[in-house]
Design a protein around this motif. Structure first.
Motif, short mmCIF file in Angstrom:
data_model
loop_
_atom_site.label_atom_id
_atom_site.label_comp_id
_atom_site.label_asym_id
_atom_site.label_seq_id
_atom_site.Cartn_x
_atom_site.Cartn_y
_atom_site.Cartn_z
N GLN A 102 4.61 22.12 52.86
CA GLN A 102 3.47 21.24 52.57
C GLN A 102 3.49 19.96 53.41
OE1 GLN A 102 3.64 20.98 48.15
NE2 GLN A 102 1.60 21.89 48.24
N ALA A 105 1.52 31.72 49.37
CA ALA A 105 1.65 30.28 49.20
C ALA A 105 1.78 29.55 50.52
CB ALA A 105 2.88 29.98 48.33
N TYR A 120 8.66 25.61 49.93
CA TYR A 120 7.27 25.18 49.70
C TYR A 120 7.04 23.68 49.90
CZ TYR A 120 2.66 25.09 47.39
OH TYR A 120 1.33 24.93 47.09
N GLN A 164 -4.02 31.73 43.85
CA GLN A 164 -4.02 30.27 43.94
C GLN A 164 -2.61 29.77 43.62
OE1 GLN A 164 -7.37 29.58 41.14
NE2 GLN A 164 -8.42 28.66 42.89
N PRO A 165 -1.69 29.97 44.54
CA PRO A 165 -0.29 29.66 44.26
C PRO A 165 -0.04 28.17 44.03
CG PRO A 165 -0.60 30.18 46.57
CD PRO A 165 -1.89 30.50 45.89
N THR A 166 0.83 27.88 43.10
CA THR A 166 1.27 26.52 42.82
C THR A 166 2.80 26.52 42.79
OG1 THR A 166 1.31 26.85 40.43
CG2 THR A 166 -0.78 26.10 41.41
N LEU A 167 3.38 25.34 42.83
CA LEU A 167 4.84 25.26 42.74
C LEU A 167 5.33 25.85 41.43
CD1 LEU A 167 7.58 24.38 43.76
CD2 LEU A 167 7.12 22.09 42.87
N LEU A 168 4.62 25.60 40.35
CA LEU A 168 5.03 26.14 39.05
C LEU A 168 5.03 27.66 39.07
CD1 LEU A 168 5.86 25.63 36.14
CD2 LEU A 168 3.43 25.53 35.52
N LEU A 169 4.01 28.26 39.67
CA LEU A 169 3.95 29.71 39.77
C LEU A 169 5.13 30.25 40.59
CD1 LEU A 169 0.87 31.92 40.31
CD2 LEU A 169 2.79 32.18 41.87
N GLU A 187 8.40 21.10 37.29
CA GLU A 187 8.08 20.83 38.69
C GLU A 187 8.72 19.52 39.18
OE1 GLU A 187 3.88 21.87 40.01
OE2 GLU A 187 3.68 22.02 37.83
N THR A 230 10.20 29.07 46.80
CA THR A 230 10.19 27.86 45.98
C THR A 230 10.83 26.67 46.67
OG1 THR A 230 10.47 29.38 44.12
CG2 THR A 230 10.60 27.04 43.64
#
Length: 231
Positions: free
Chosen positions: A78, A99, A74, A19-24, A40, A71
């Protein structure tokens, strides 16, 4: 370009990639060290600043050389931009594809950029200092200009005039002995701003420089960005 940095980045892994996020992605790309505590919101502000400087629109295609976990790409992915990337770390490419499953991300060297394709914007952030030689860097830079239709960004470049200060700051943060142990065999290339002007002297481009401007990133004070627009 199989150097010691290659070994480090190819080992880079993070948990939670399902469950990729920008923070990850920020963590995967190394913005979680003692020299970097990038939030972020700060990253998004930085990306927007670079987008403004390079005139990136919502329709532009982007190629990121040394994209890591994706990064920088991303936020554009989006919003629907066509994005592509190359990185020499198979682990980071795997994270980037998790991601951004519709992106074109591949494992490879920066110097092997796709010279048979065109992109509106070609970028490389925090990568040029890992290159083995200035000749290698010059070939990559000229290749980026060749395949970019509109603009090129070389971001987070270590400033040769600030090299001693940058190394002193790192030693102050960890001590001389730990620094020597941690960075043994891990050299960085430092650049003058004139170097970029000289390499691109015969190209039909406009080159401008700015100080790095990423909040929470201690290396910013020792680095600069190169912003290139094609005529």
């Amino acid at each position: 370009m199989q150097n010691n940095w290659y070994k480090i980045w190819n080992r880079r892994q993070v948990d939670g990639i399902e469950q990729p996020t920008l923070l990850l992605l920020l963590v995967a790309n190394g913005y979680d060290t003692q020299f970097s505590g990038v939030q972020e919101s700060a990253w998004m502000a930085y990306v927007q600043h670079i987008a403004d400087q390079l005139n990136i629109t919502s329709k532009d295609s982007l190629l990121d050389l040394g994209c890591g976990a994706g990064t920088f790409l991303y936020p554009f992915y989006q919003q629907g931009n066509p994005v592509a990337g190359i990185d020499y770390s198979a682990n980071l490419v795997k994270i980037a594809l998790a991601a951004m499953p519709q992106a074109t991300i591949s494992v490879g060297e920066a110097i092997d950029l796709p010279r048979d394709r065109q992109f509106d914007v070609v970028l490389s952030g925090g990568v040029f200092h890992y290159f083995p030689t200035y000749d290698y860097a010059a070939e990559v830079l000229r290749g980026m200009v060749q395949i970019a239709q509109k603009s090129i960004g070389i971001l987070d470049v270590p400033d040769l005039s600030k090299q001693e200060s940058a190394i002193s700051a790192r030693k102050a943060g960890m001590g001389d002995a730990e620094y020597e142990e941690k960075y043994r065999g891990l050299d960085h290339l430092y650049y003058t701003k004139d170097w970029f002007q000289q390499v691109l002297a015969t190209e039909s481009v406009q080159v401008t420089m700015e100080d790095q401007c990423l909040q929470g990133y201690d290396n910013s004070k020792y680095r600069f960005n190169v912003l290139i627009h094609k005529h």
